[in-house]
Write an enzyme that holds these catalytic residues in place. Structure first.
Site, PDB file in Angstrom:
ATOM      1  CD  GLU A   1      -2.737   1.165   2.547  1.00  0.00           C
ATOM      2  OE1 GLU A   1      -3.769   1.856   2.563  1.00  0.00           O
ATOM      3  OE2 GLU A   1      -2.375   0.479   3.528  1.00  0.00           O
TER       4      GLU A   1
ATOM      5  CE  LYS B   1      -7.754   1.471   3.392  1.00  0.00           C
ATOM      6  NZ  LYS B   1      -6.455   1.785   4.033  1.00  0.00           N
TER       7      LYS B   1
ATOM      8  CB  CYS C   1      -4.751  -1.510   4.126  1.00  0.00           C
ATOM      9  SG  CYS C   1      -3.840  -1.633   5.697  1.00  0.00           S
TER      10      CYS C   1
END
Length: 288
Positions: A44, A117, A154
Site C-alpha cells: 500500500e 479503498k 488494507c
C-alpha cells in the site's frame, strides 16, 4: 487464461524520498518479472512512508493524478515484461478530493481499471479519514491476461462483505496492498494477537469464497510504527502457501493452480448453499 499463475509480492521498507521509493519498487517489479512472476503486486502507498501517522496538509502534495506519472512508469514495465501489475497510489482526483487507490495494469500495459479503498480507518497512527475520501467505484474484478483478479486495500481486509462481493464478481485471486504494523508502546503478546487476527481473517476469506488471497505488507520502522511485513498467499482451503519475513525486504513468488478453485467449491459448496434471499439485513447498520 492459464491454468496456473505465478504471483510476485513486493515487500519493502520505505524512505522519506518518494522518487527513491518508486525507483526501488520498479527495480523489484523487474526482478520479480525476471524470476517468472506474472501478476505482481506492490504494498500500500509504496511511493512514500505511511504519512497517515499524523494529520498534515503538506502531505496532500504527495498525491498524483491517475493516469499520471507513476501509472505511466508501471504501464511501461507491464508492457515490457508482459506482466500484470497491481500498484497502490495516493490519488489526487480533484482539488480537495483524494483517494487511496489501486491501479491494475494488464500485461500489454493498458490501465485495466482502478479500485478506490472503500473502508477508511481513523485510529491512533492511522488517520486516514483526514486524507482519503471513501471509494465510490464499488467492488469488482478485472479479467487480466493471467486470470481474473480483485483488489481491496488494507483496512478492507477486515470486512468479509468486501471479499464476498469481490469474489462474487468473478475474482479468482484477491490482492490486498497493505500498510499495517505495531505501535512501539504495545506489548509483544498484543502484537502477536493482532498479527494472528489479521492473518486468520484473510485466510477465512480464502475459505469462505474459495479463492486465493495475496496480502502485501511493508516492513521497517517509521516514527513509532514498526510495520510487521509477513506478506503471504493463502489458497482456496486457507492453507498458507508462503509467508514473508517480519523484518526483511523480500520478493515472494508463489505459483497458484487456478483449477483448485473449482475443485474446492465442488467439495465445499458454500456458493451453492448461500441463502441470498435471507441476507437483506446486511444493508442495515445494526439489527435490533
Amino acid at each position: 487464461m492459464a491454468a496456473t499463475v505465478t504471483l510476485g509480492l513486493v515487500q519493502m521498507a520505505c524512505s522519506p524520498d518518494p522518487e527513491a521509493n518508486t525507483a526501488r519498487t520498479l527495480e523489484r517489479i523487474e526482478a520479480a518479472a525476471n524470476q517468472g512472476a506474472q501478476i505482481i503486486c506492490t504494498q500500500e502507498l509504496f511511493r512514500t512512508q505511511y504519512f497517515c501517522r499524523t494529520e498534515d496538509t503538506a502531505c496532500f502534495a504527495l498525491a498524483e493524478a491517475i493516469p499520471g506519472p507513476t501509472t505511466e512508469q508501471l504501464s511501461k514495465l507491464a508492457h515490457q515484461y508482459q506482466v500484470v501489475i497491481v500498484g497502490s497510489l495516493f490519488e489526487r482526483r480533484a482539488p480537495g478530493l483524494y483517494h487511496n487507490t489501486a491501479v491494475v495494469l494488464d500485461a500489454d500495459g493498458k490501465l485495466l481499471g482502478t479500485y478506490r479503498k472503500m473502508h477508511i480507518p481513523d485510529d491512533p497512527g492511522y488517520y486516514e479519514k483526514f486524507y482519503f475520501t471513501p471509494g465510490d467505484l464499488g467492488f469488482k474484478s478485472y479479467a487480466t491476461r493471467y486470470g481474473k483478479i480483485g483488489v481491496l486495500v488494507c483496512w478492507d481486509q477486515w470486512f468479509p462483505e468486501a471479499a464476498r462481493l469481490t469474489a462474487a464478481s468473478g475474482a479468482q485471486i484477491l490482492f490486498y496492498p497493505t500498510a499495517i504494523g505495531w505501535h512501539s508502546s504495545q506489548s509483544e503478546p498484543l502484537n502477536r494477537d493482532q498479527h494472528d487476527a489479521w492473518e486468520v481473517i484473510q485466510r477465512g476469506h480464502s475459505v469462505a469464497n474459495g479463492v486465493y488471497v495475496a496480502a502485501v505488507n511493508r516492513v521497517g520502522v517509521e516514527g513509532e510504527m514498526r510495520f510487521w511485513g509477513q506478506s503471504f498467499v493463502s489458497d482456496p482451503l486457507g492453507r498458507m502457501l508462503t509467508r514473508g519475513s517480519a523484518h526483511e525486504e523480500q520478493i515472494l513468488l508463489v505459483e497458484c493452480a487456478l483449477e483448485r478453485i473449482e475443485d474446492t467449491r465442488q467439495n465445499w459448496p458454500f456458493w451453492r448453499d448461500r441463502r441470498i434471499d435471507a441476507y437483506g439485513d446486511l444493508q442495515r447498520r445494526f439489527v435490533d
